[in-house]
Design an enzyme around this catalytic site. Structure first.
Site, PDB file in Angstrom:
ATOM      1  N   GLN A 185      39.400  42.192  44.216  1.00 11.86           N
ATOM      2  CA  GLN A 185      39.056  40.766  44.322  1.00 11.86           C
ATOM      3  C   GLN A 185      38.601  40.208  42.971  1.00 11.86           C
ATOM      4  OE1 GLN A 185      39.280  38.405  46.617  1.00 11.86           O
ATOM      5  NE2 GLN A 185      40.250  39.722  48.139  1.00 11.86           N
ATOM      6  N   SER A 186      39.099  40.754  41.881  1.00 11.62           N
ATOM      7  CA  SER A 186      38.672  40.315  40.560  1.00 11.62           C
ATOM      8  C   SER A 186      38.940  38.824  40.308  1.00 11.62           C
ATOM      9  CB  SER A 186      39.403  41.154  39.507  1.00 11.62           C
ATOM     10  OG  SER A 186      39.276  40.570  38.229  1.00 11.62           O
ATOM     11  N   ASN A 187      37.873  38.079  40.001  1.00 11.80           N
ATOM     12  CA  ASN A 187      38.045  36.671  39.605  1.00 11.80           C
ATOM     13  C   ASN A 187      38.759  36.596  38.267  1.00 11.80           C
ATOM     14  OD1 ASN A 187      36.291  35.707  41.766  1.00 11.80           O
ATOM     15  ND2 ASN A 187      34.614  36.578  40.559  1.00 11.80           N
TER      16      ASN A 187
END
Ligand SMILES: *Cc1c(COP(=O)(O)O)cnc(C)c1O
Length: 314
Positions: free
Chosen positions: A75-77
């Protein structure tokens, strides 16, 4: 010292981002709390990675890259914003993400699917495997490619936050304290170095949301960024302050973090995220409780974005 404006940079965001006073929180904490709205940086859902990407993607472009790789958690921004920015600049993003956490079509994964981003989930906990895979795929493509490290946290990326400190110095309020989340280190290192250069008298506090050795990572990155800038300054432990706010683990919501998210939502109508800014604001609340801030102090909290995580993890 070399001027920040002498580094190649692609315009991606809307700067300066606003600074607002949090009136209700200020009266609750009996000090003056402000928020720097880097959740409004103008591409994707906003966030701190945009400032770093202005420098990193300019370097990629200058080197003729047609493909841009980056990495992070599922879920890396940072990965989502790299895909958004590289795509807009006409480069092909490929994300190789750690296959842990929420990999469903939710949050940042949903946004990546809307952009049609190529995402590879790799079953490893070691970034060395991932960087090797980037080289394997990259060399098979037969076009120039560029690798951005996890979080965009190398010296060049950190310059984005040295520049943010310069930006804050022109926004009309002297801050006694500056509080941010620390996840891969570039934001904190950039702000702490930037404070040395542009914000005399401002203490920078990094709220650690992961378990990496930030007491080594932070000064090392500060020194590397200072040397890119040819700034002749020594870095010591006085230049940054670190607080452990990781709780149960990286990208696992904590009770204090969730309480901080609810508090800011209810009192100020602003949304923090469960991985970074919620835990960082909980750190600010903890410092206030411990009496770290005087009544007349001005405290600036960096809202570094992360909205995607709300919809994947809470
Ligand atoms: C990446 C990130 C951070 C942490 O910044 P680093 O430079 O990686 O330490 C903080 N907040 C949000 C929302 C992020 O995505």
């Amino acid at each position: 010292m070399r001027a920040l404006s002498s580094f190649p940079r692609v315009p991606l965001g809307i700067f300066p981002t606003p600074i607002q006073k949090l009136k209700n929180i200020s009266s609750k904490l009996n000090t003056n709390v402000y928020i720097k709205r880097d959740d409004l940086t103008g591409i994707g859902l906003g966030g701190n990675k945009v400032r770093k990407l202005e420098f990193l993607l300019a370097d990629a472009r200058r080197k003729g890259a047609q493909v841009v790789f980056t990495t992070g958690g599922a879920q890396s921004n940072h990965a989502m914003l790299t895909a958004a920015a590289a795509g807009k600049l006409g480069m092909r993003p490929i994300l190789i993400l750690k296959k842990r956490g929420v990999t469903e079509r939710k949050g940042n994964q949903l946004l990546e699917s809307l952009m049609g981003t190529e995402v590879i989930l790799m079953d490893t906990d070691d970034y060395t495997d991932i960087y090797a895979e980037m080289d394997r795929i990259g060399s098979s493509l037969g076009v120039p490619y560029y690798k951005i490290p996890c979080g965009g946290s190398n010296a060049l990326g950190s310059l984005g936050y040295v520049d943010c400190a310069r930006e804050i110095s022109g926004q009309g309020v002297h801050f006694d304290h500056l509080v941010c989340a620390e996840g891969s280190g570039g934001t904190m290192a950039g702000l702490a170095l930037g404070a040395r250069l542009f914000l005399p008298g401002t203490k920078v506090h990094g709220m650690m949301v992961d378990t990496d050795p930030f007491d080594q990572i932070t000064p090392a990155l500060m020194r590397e960024a200072a040397s890119l800038l040819e700034a002749d300054i020594g870095i010591s432990g006085e230049d940054y302050h670190l607080v452990d706010m990781c709780g149960p683990g990286y990208a696992i919501p904590s009770q204090e973090g969730n309480a901080a998210i609810s508090l800011l939502a209810k009192e100020e109508g602003l949304f923090l995220d469960p991985v970074y800014t919620g835990k960082a604001f909980a750190g600010l609340l903890k410092m206030a409780e411990e009496g770290a801030f005087q009544k007349t102090d001005n405290v600036l909290f960096l809202h570094s974005g992360g909205a995607g995580g709300i919809f994947a993890m809470l």
